[in-house]
Design an enzyme around this catalytic site. Structure first.
Site, PDB file in Angstrom:
ATOM      1  CB  SER B  45      -0.895  -0.012   1.237  1.00  0.00           C
ATOM      2  OG  SER B  45      -1.805   1.054   1.191  1.00  0.00           O
ATOM      3  CD  GLU B  46      -0.909   3.670  -3.327  1.00  0.00           C
ATOM      4  OE1 GLU B  46      -0.875   2.440  -3.126  1.00  0.00           O
ATOM      5  OE2 GLU B  46      -1.732   4.206  -4.084  1.00  0.00           O
ATOM      6  CG  ASN B  47      -1.039   4.232   3.003  1.00  0.00           C
ATOM      7  OD1 ASN B  47      -1.250   3.302   2.232  1.00  0.00           O
ATOM      8  ND2 ASN B  47      -1.447   4.209   4.250  1.00  0.00           N
TER       9      ASN B  47
END
Lengths: 223, 215
Positions: B45-47
């Protein structure tokens, strides 16, 4: 030892008109919401903002900074899909909102925090992002030159902060908090908890206290 | 099986044990529902979560574990949490085996447009530009047309997310592979004919001798 613990209003008084301000967080996650809340009646105008997103309608930057007429004049940002105020600003003046791919955005912050003025990235090649930027080929692949971000003041959020300013940023709330805390001249951290020195395991410290100028305890009342 | 499930289920055939995968919003998110239990796939998840998992049970929410859509989630036991520079460093470095994302338009050169309709809709590109650039394999999973308006084109007209980056397009009508020669029709959805899929596609499809079935 210098006492860095102060109230939000005093800490935020370092922000002057024309300054460049970083605001960390990813929507609600790790957002310095308490500091933002205290920006609502701030006298500074014509600020340049560097932030991943401008919050969501009725929250964060959208609520506390966009609502103040003339407070924000330019934004470097990754995503405005949930902030009507940012979308209106872009529609009114396309040059006032600069959209940056998220990884480039993060790396521009990292570079700013570690003394690197610019770097080459493959992200954005062949898109509008490359327009006006220097391009160079390494090992047969094209890259564009992106410059570092730097700010006068950064607003960040931490789970625990000790009295020296060592910050423990937790789980996914690290996002842009660790990076922005290193990339501004004056860094204000809001802390869920302020603890005596020695109370955070050294291995859990995300940002060394040397970067931190002001520590503000989050007051839950009215948050 | 509805169109979205058909697409999501077909995407899972591209997964292998031990892969690291990033799923975009919309139909791609559904892919997680159909991964075989005996397959270990780590979700990025890019966050800042390498090893994101499903929504938390009531009472087990952690405000610091959330996805890029601002929903609270959980993480697998082997998860790693990092700041956004490392999260995208991981992507740029080529550690993502596969990314699955939606699109407004895709074209026969493998160009993808997914983040802006000039003058109408300009939310920002999120992590999509980084993802299509860094991931080893890029699959576009989407409805074949937008209520009849063609999305698979000779040349994208909206601002690009990435140039020449798409490897495969999986839709409710079939599966297309992006090659140097153009888009090759690899598989068809049940009851769909070659003529029908071509009619819904602006780009000229390359038709091989043997065409597989999507299910």
């Amino acid at each position: 030892m210098q006492n860095k613990i102060i109230d939000a209003k005093s800490a935020l008084s370092v922000i002057k008109s024309g300054h460049t301000i970083m605001v960390a967080g990813f929507f609600d996650g790790g957002s310095p919401e308490f500091l933002l809340k205290n920006m609502e009646n701030h006298p500074a105008r014509n600020l340049t903002l560097i932030t991943n997103d401008s919050g969501m309608d009725g929250r964060g930057i959208d609520k506390y900074m966009h609502s103040v007429e003339g407070m924000i004049s330019k934004i470097y940002i990754n995503y405005i899909g949930r902030s009507s105020a940012s979308q209106r600003m872009l529609a009114k003046d396309p040059d006032s909102v600069v959209l940056v791919p998220q990884g480039n955005f993060a790396e521009k912050l990292r570079a700013g925090g570690v003394g690197i003025p610019a770097f080459y990235t493959p992200v954005g090649v062949g898109t509008v992002i490359e327009e006006g930027k220097e391009k160079r080929v390494f090992d047969g692949k094209e890259y564009i030159l992106e410059t570092a971000f730097h700010a006068d003041v950064a607003l960040v959020h931490a789970y625990k902060v000790d009295e020296y300013g060592n910050c423990y940023m937790r789980r996914a709330a690290k996002n842009f908090n660790t990076l922005m805390a290193m990339a501004a001249d004056y860094v204000i951290v809001e802390a869920e908890e302020i603890v005596p020195i020695g109370n955070i395991d050294s291995d859990l410290i995300s940002v060394p206290g040397a970067f931190i100028n002001a520590i503000v305890k989050i007051e839950s009342e009215g948050k | 099986m509805d169109a979205k499930e058909l697409i999501a289920r077909r995407v899972t055939k591209e997964l292998h044990d031990n892969m690291i995968v990033n799923l975009g919003i919309g139909i791609p998110t559904l892919v997680a529902n159909y991964i075989p239990d005996d397959m270990h796939v780590l979700m990025h998840s890019e966050n800042g979560i390498i090893g994101i998992s499903s929504a938390p049970k009531e009472g087990e929410e952690d405000k610091d574990i959330f996805n890029a859509g601002n929903d609270l989630v959980t993480a697998v036991k082997e998860a790693f949490f990092c700041d956004s520079a490392m999260s995208f460093g991981f992507v740029r470095r080529g550690m993502i085996d596969l990314t699955v994302l939606g699109a407004l338009q895709v074209d026969e050169k493998g160009n993808i447009a997914s983040w802006a309709i000039p003058g109408k809709w300009m939310p920002g590109m999120g992590g999509a530009m980084d993802m299509v650039n860094g991931a080893k394999k890029v699959i576009v999973a989407m409805q074949h047309t937008n209520k009849g308006i063609k999305k698979i084109l000779k040349k994208c007209t909206y601002p690009l997310t990435g140039a020449g980056v798409v490897d495969m397009i999986i839709t409710d009508l079939g599966v297309l592979e992006v090659t140097k020669e153009g888009l090759v029709l690899k598989e068809l959805a049940p009851t769909v004919t070659v003529e029908q899929i071509q009619e819904q596609t602006e780009a000229k499809l390359i038709i091989p001798d043997v065409i597989g079935s999507m299910i």
